[in-house]
Design an enzyme around this catalytic site. Structure first.
Site, short mmCIF file in Angstrom:
data_model
loop_
_atom_site.label_atom_id
_atom_site.label_comp_id
_atom_site.label_asym_id
_atom_site.label_seq_id
_atom_site.Cartn_x
_atom_site.Cartn_y
_atom_site.Cartn_z
N ASP A 1 -24.92 -12.66 4.01
CA ASP A 1 -24.57 -11.30 3.61
C ASP A 1 -23.13 -11.16 3.14
OD1 ASP A 1 -27.08 -10.72 4.55
OD2 ASP A 1 -26.44 -9.14 5.93
N HIS B 1 -21.45 -1.45 1.32
CA HIS B 1 -21.77 -1.67 2.74
C HIS B 1 -21.79 -0.37 3.54
CE1 HIS B 1 -22.14 -3.90 6.55
NE2 HIS B 1 -22.50 -4.92 5.78
N HIS C 1 -23.19 -14.78 7.46
CA HIS C 1 -22.28 -14.12 6.53
C HIS C 1 -21.39 -15.16 5.84
CE1 HIS C 1 -23.42 -10.93 9.36
NE2 HIS C 1 -23.15 -10.07 8.38
#
Length: 285
Positions: free
Chosen positions: A96, A150, A240
């Site tokens: 991500d 986000h 991530h």
């Protein structure tokens, strides 16, 4: 006095002949050997920039990520493949919040291990680094929508949710020519309104079966242990690429899971002929 002019004339003729021969030799050599004039030569678009920076001793973009390489079919190292997760022990690793500078290192690691993953992209990052998005797709990975900035989609108005997804869809498609078909709502927060908008944009929602909390516990060994211990066939794993400690853990994760018999696939490869339903929420196949 009469011999002098004859000597001068002979000397001048000789110099002229040598000059002509040398010119013909140089022309012939350039035609055969110089890549700039060879019909078969292909020079990477980033070659000149990289060479110039090397002479100056400055840092350069990743040599494997010139913009032209990802958009030229002949330069694409990894194309479509057929993976049957009905017979293979498949797992979908996902990353991500990129693309960011760490993504280039991660792509090199994935390529060395012949692993494919899914990147859930922040729209504004995709717009800022379109070359990296192109490289992700060119190397066989899948790209997904992770909102524009986000934001927690579950607390936004319908119009704001649409804006978050639409802007990201456009940024990713503009960068690589492919519109995402998978969405990861930031923080994993979703509701019926998010699902409805996701359906409108043909996006299936993907959360995760394993969260190593790499965003909180920035320790490579801890991330590695949690991913490896939690991994199961057909699971979707959250990580991530914005975390350097996570990227550093990836080679060890890939090695250990490969020894357990896992095949690393994108989400679309994981689902095969039975693709996920737009709007629906998934954590695994």
């Amino acid at each position: 006095m009469r011999r002098g002019p004859r000597i001068v004339r002979k000397w001048a003729v000789g110099v002229a002949m040598v000059t002509v021969i040398a010119s013909l030799s140089l022309a012939g050599g350039r035609h055969v050997d110089d890549p700039a004039t060879s019909a078969n030569a292909v020079k990477p678009s980033g070659h000149r920039q990289i060479a110039s920076a090397a002479r100056k001793g400055t840092s350069t973009p990743d040599a494997g990520t010139p913009r032209a390489a990802a958009s030229t079919p002949a330069a694409i190292a990894s194309g479509p493949r057929t993976v049957d997760c009905r017979t293979l022990k498949c797992i979908a690793l996902t990353f991500d919040d990129g693309p960011v500078s760490n993504t280039a290192k991660l792509l090199r690691i994935l390529k060395a291990h012949e692993a494919r993953v899914t990147f859930f992209l922040i729209g504004q990052n995709a717009a800022a680094h379109p070359d990296m998005v192109r490289r992700e797709v060119a190397e066989g990975h899948q790209v997904g929508d992770h909102s524009w900035d986000h934001s927690d989609l579950s607390v936004l108005s319908n119009a704001a949710i649409k804006s978050q997804l639409a802007r990201t869809q456009a940024a990713v498609k503009n960068a690589c020519g492919v519109a995402p078909v998978v969405l990861r709502p930031p923080y994993g927060n979703t509701n019926a309104r998010v699902a409805a908008v996701a359906r409108r944009y043909n996006l299936a929602q993907f959360l995760w079966a394993v969260d190593p909390f790499d965003w909180r516990d920035r320790d490579s060994a801890t991330v590695e242990r949690r991913v490896v211990n939690g991994a199961r066939r057909d699971y979707v794993i959250l990580m991530h690429d914005i975390q350097p400690t996570t990227v550093n853990a990836v080679p060890h994760i890939l090695d250990r899971l490969a020894k357990k018999g896992f095949t690393f696939v994108t989400i679309s490869e994981l689902f095969g002929a039975h693709q996920p339903v737009p709007g629906k929420k998934y954590t695994k196949y």
